[in-house]
Design a protein around this motif. Sequence first.
Motif, short mmCIF file in Angstrom:
data_model
loop_
_atom_site.label_atom_id
_atom_site.label_comp_id
_atom_site.label_asym_id
_atom_site.label_seq_id
_atom_site.Cartn_x
_atom_site.Cartn_y
_atom_site.Cartn_z
N TYR A 28 51.11 39.11 42.81
CA TYR A 28 49.99 38.65 41.96
C TYR A 28 48.66 38.94 42.65
O TYR A 28 47.70 39.39 42.01
CB TYR A 28 50.14 37.16 41.67
N LEU A 29 48.61 38.71 43.97
CA LEU A 29 47.35 38.91 44.70
C LEU A 29 46.94 40.37 44.78
O LEU A 29 45.77 40.68 45.04
CB LEU A 29 47.46 38.31 46.10
N LEU A 30 47.89 41.30 44.52
CA LEU A 30 47.53 42.71 44.44
C LEU A 30 46.55 42.97 43.29
O LEU A 30 45.71 43.86 43.35
CB LEU A 30 48.78 43.58 44.26
N LEU A 31 46.68 42.14 42.24
CA LEU A 31 45.80 42.30 41.08
C LEU A 31 44.36 41.90 41.38
O LEU A 31 43.43 42.31 40.68
CB LEU A 31 46.33 41.46 39.90
N VAL A 32 44.19 41.07 42.42
CA VAL A 32 42.84 40.60 42.76
C VAL A 32 42.46 41.03 44.18
O VAL A 32 41.65 40.39 44.83
CB VAL A 32 42.74 39.06 42.62
N LYS A 33 43.05 42.14 44.64
CA LYS A 33 42.86 42.56 46.03
C LYS A 33 41.41 42.94 46.34
O LYS A 33 40.99 42.91 47.50
CB LYS A 33 43.79 43.72 46.39
N ASP A 34 40.62 43.29 45.30
CA ASP A 34 39.23 43.67 45.51
C ASP A 34 38.27 42.50 45.32
O ASP A 34 37.05 42.69 45.43
CB ASP A 34 38.85 44.81 44.56
N VAL A 35 38.81 41.32 45.04
CA VAL A 35 37.97 40.12 44.92
C VAL A 35 37.84 39.49 46.31
O VAL A 35 38.87 39.24 46.95
CB VAL A 35 38.59 39.11 43.93
N ALA A 42 37.45 30.13 45.06
CA ALA A 42 36.53 29.36 44.23
C ALA A 42 36.95 29.44 42.75
O ALA A 42 37.02 28.41 42.06
CB ALA A 42 35.10 29.87 44.40
N TRP A 43 37.23 30.65 42.28
CA TRP A 43 37.68 30.80 40.89
C TRP A 43 39.03 30.10 40.67
O TRP A 43 39.25 29.45 39.64
CB TRP A 43 37.83 32.28 40.54
N ARG A 44 39.91 30.22 41.65
CA ARG A 44 41.23 29.60 41.55
C ARG A 44 41.10 28.09 41.41
O ARG A 44 41.78 27.46 40.59
CB ARG A 44 42.05 29.95 42.80
N THR A 45 40.22 27.49 42.19
CA THR A 45 39.99 26.05 42.11
C THR A 45 39.37 25.68 40.78
O THR A 45 39.78 24.69 40.14
CB THR A 45 39.05 25.60 43.26
N LEU A 216 41.40 38.85 33.90
CA LEU A 216 42.53 38.06 33.40
C LEU A 216 43.34 37.48 34.55
O LEU A 216 43.82 36.34 34.48
CB LEU A 216 43.42 38.93 32.51
N ALA A 217 43.50 38.26 35.63
CA ALA A 217 44.24 37.79 36.80
C ALA A 217 43.51 36.62 37.47
O ALA A 217 44.14 35.66 37.92
CB ALA A 217 44.44 38.93 37.79
N ILE A 218 42.19 36.70 37.54
CA ILE A 218 41.40 35.61 38.14
C ILE A 218 41.56 34.34 37.31
O ILE A 218 41.79 33.25 37.85
CB ILE A 218 39.91 36.01 38.24
N ILE A 219 41.43 34.47 35.98
CA ILE A 219 41.56 33.30 35.10
C ILE A 219 42.95 32.69 35.21
O ILE A 219 43.12 31.47 35.18
CB ILE A 219 41.25 33.70 33.64
N GLY A 221 44.66 32.39 37.72
CA GLY A 221 44.82 31.71 39.01
C GLY A 221 45.04 30.21 38.87
O GLY A 221 45.79 29.61 39.63
N GLY A 222 44.39 29.60 37.87
CA GLY A 222 44.59 28.16 37.65
C GLY A 222 46.01 27.83 37.25
O GLY A 222 46.62 26.89 37.78
N LEU A 223 46.56 28.62 36.34
CA LEU A 223 47.93 28.39 35.88
C LEU A 223 48.92 28.69 36.99
O LEU A 223 49.91 27.96 37.18
CB LEU A 223 48.21 29.29 34.67
#
Length: 312
Positions: A28-35, A42-45, A216-219, A221-223
């Motif tokens: 999953y973190l590969l999808l947000v590797k450039d964040v 912060a977004w995850r929280t 979409l991957a960042i959003i 993160g909460g779920l």
Amino acid sequence: MGEEQTSRQRALVFALCTHAIWGSMPLYLLLVKDVPPLEFVAWRTLFTLPVCLLFVISSGKLGQLRQTLTDRRTMLVLMASACMIAINWFGYVWAIQNEYVYAASLGYYILPLNMMLLGFVFLKERMNKVQVVAVALAAIGVGALAAGALTTMWISLLLGTTFGIYGLLRKTVAAGPLIGLTTEAIILLPLVAGYLTWINTSGDGLTLGRDMLETLAIIAGGLVTATPLLLFATAARALPYTTIGFLQFISPTAILILGLTVFGEEMKPAQLVCFALIWAAIALFTWDLLHSANKARKARRGAVLGRGVTPQ
């Protein structure tokens, strides 16, 4: 009996789903590797809060949440636990993004044994001789890794220690898993909102909205954060401790395999020795738990049979 068996079967499925999510987290973190790691945390929280609030409202626990938010001692403990989980999340995301997958895996192999040591020191829990030997084996394994991989040892210790302290704090606070996680997200909200506002106005800009898949991957993160924690809490109520303890090692094993296959990390001799000793410690500790549970079960059965024998 059939109902209890069904309940345990469902709980086992919940537990396996939990560790499937945690174990596949590097993918999953590969999808947000450039964040940037701090921004992603912060977004995850931020996105964890609405998910938790939805669960709180649907389960009718708003009253419990209000009571927790007005309890000074509970809030102080949850402030500390919120700091620990935030550091843990950041450390994990940073490690995966920088391809220190084995170091992250080791951190969560260390975690259960680390929690035992914390329980021994702070909760006055006691270990028998077999468990002490298991902890000693794991300690030797960590020492072997420290000798051969000093540059990444801090990552493993950071992850294992912060989550261990987090678990200890949560064990001593009068708030369930859902209410506790929701409160932690509320506590971190001002910091998260302030940080996101700052990076948006400082010229660096936000990654949210930059790319559709990444957004979409960042959003999500909460779920991804809330769901496994709640599934795990549900499973823990229905399954025996021995089962939960054994299943706890599934996710770091999955992370280890991903490091070897997907991320192409090379396993160094020191890491191999370390993992071998930790698995020996796990096997020994699990055997002791099963042996003790079997003895206790036989003792209870003998006591019941004893009470059932009456003079003729």
